[in-house]
Scaffold this motif. Structure first.
Motif: not given
Length: 399
Positions: A275, A279, A296-298, A301-302, A304, A353, A355, A367-368
């Protein structure tokens, strides 16, 4: 007379061996896919068999329906929504699913697929007994049943199908998907990765923790050479750390990633290495909700972009409902195809998603989480359709 007979037999054997050497990878793939091999191929006589002709007619219809129902629509969606795809695409937990890898990322020059299923083998079909060829064709049909009907492989079923006979593993399925996607196979090699990610070909010794795979060189209609890697890789944490698969992938990145029908493994604390790697090394990620949890996504940084409709997991995967996912999908754009476990068009979800330009991957701790979070209570809503089960016997098509 005896010497003459021996000479004739040796000559016949030599001619047979020479003809067998003329069986190309591409002709073998076309034969397995129910497509005519080249006119001078030693496989041409086998296409006169009524069993192969039935097989060819069956696959012609199946792939034509799939192209109309899903694949062409996915390509159109990708053309409209992926502005600048990278040359490499990664597809973890893929099985031998080149079909959807190519549909979503048709412009990639390097495809890297990784999953538990073995590479397998495709022997010289001209040397198999006629009955064995028929069994191989039937097994290829059976192996593709669920993905052609539902858009995903059923893992338990694959474990049986991919070991059924001399034509086994993921290789014959990769062959079929390549040529049915309009590709021409130029070369196939067995390769291995050492624990540092270095590639070994032929008799090279990759050492302990070797990751076995295949490298297929192929060309599309434009004639440009492209590469498909498939590796039999255990992506759970301990194995992912010890083996060189992700290290090898890192040399090809950053790339675009696809996660589809991944059994919600990336929701588990035992798959945080994979994972975090996705990312950190992906420019874009296309996934259904079985992929990386939204938590778990920041968000810094992403970006959507939700598509379709989120109904939560099917009954096979309880406790994986995501409230944040549901909230995100209240502003989703529609899609005109089905994908993932909820393969019906008006039930499928797809998250793109992207970046944020200039952002770098945050440390894993930001992030995780290394522990699997407890599932939140599922809100009351209409009961979703039951988990899809393949129909008994020969599979059928859904429109």
């Amino acid at each position: 007379m005896r010497i003459a007979a021996v000479a004739v037999a040796l000559l016949a054997a030599a001619i047979s061996s020479a003809r067998a050497a003329d069986v190309t990878f591409d002709d073998t793939a076309r034969f397995l896919a129910g497509m005519q091999p080249s006119a001078d191929s030693p496989l041409v006589p086998l296409t006169k068999d009524p069993g192969w002709q039935r097989h060819a007619k069956f696959f012609d219809g199946a792939f034509a329906q799939l192209e109309q129902r899903q694949i062409s629509r996915i390509r159109n969606w990708a053309d409209a929504n992926l502005a600048a795809p990278k040359p490499t695409m990664f597809y973890l937990f893929s099985g031998p699913d080149f079909l959807y890898a190519n549909a979503f990322y048709s412009k990639a020059s390097t495809y890297v697929l990784g999953a538990l299923e073995p590479v397998g083998a495709v022997p010289d079909l001209t040397r198999l007994p006629r009955g064995a060829v028929g069994a191989a064709l039937y097994n290829v049909e059976r192996s593709l049943g669920s993905i052609l009907s539902f858009s995903f492989f059923i893992t338990k079923q694959m474990k049986v199908d991919l070991h059924a006979n001399q034509v086994n593993g993921t290789l014959p399925i990769l062959y079929v998907f390549l040529v049915r996607s309009g590709k021409t196979i130029r070369n196939v090699e067995m390769v291995a990765l050492d624990d540092k990610g270095g590639m070994h070909v032929g008799n090279d010794n990759p050492g302990p923790n070797a990751t076995r795979g295949t490298r297929i060189t192929f060309a599309g209609p434009d004639g440009e050479a492209r590469t498909l890697y498939y590796f039999s890789a255990d992506l759970s944490n301990a194995s992912a750390r010890a083996a060189g698969f992700l290290k090898f992938c890192e040399t090809l990145g950053p790339g675009n990633s696809l996660i589809k029908s991944a059994s919600y493994l990336l929701h588990s604390g035992n798959f945080t290495v994979a994972r975090d790697w996705l990312l950190a090394n992906s420019a874009t990620i296309i996934q259904d909700d079985s992929g990386i949890p939204l938590a778990n996504y920041s968000a810094k940084q992403w970006g959507f972009f939700p598509f379709g409709r989120y109904l939560g997991p099917i009954n096979e995967f309880p406790g994986r409902y995501q409230e944040r996912y549901a909230e995100l999908f209240t502003r989703a754009q529609p899609i005109d195809f089905g994908v993932g476990y909820r393969w019906r068009m008006h039930e499928s979800n797809l998250l793109l998603s992207v970046r944020v330009p200039g952002s770098e991957a945050a440390p894993a701790a930001e992030t995780t989480s290394s522990a699997e979070p407890a599932p939140k209570p599922r809100p009351k809503r209409p009961r979703p359709p039951e988990a899809v089960q393949p129909p008994p016997g020969r599979f059928f098509w859904f429109r």
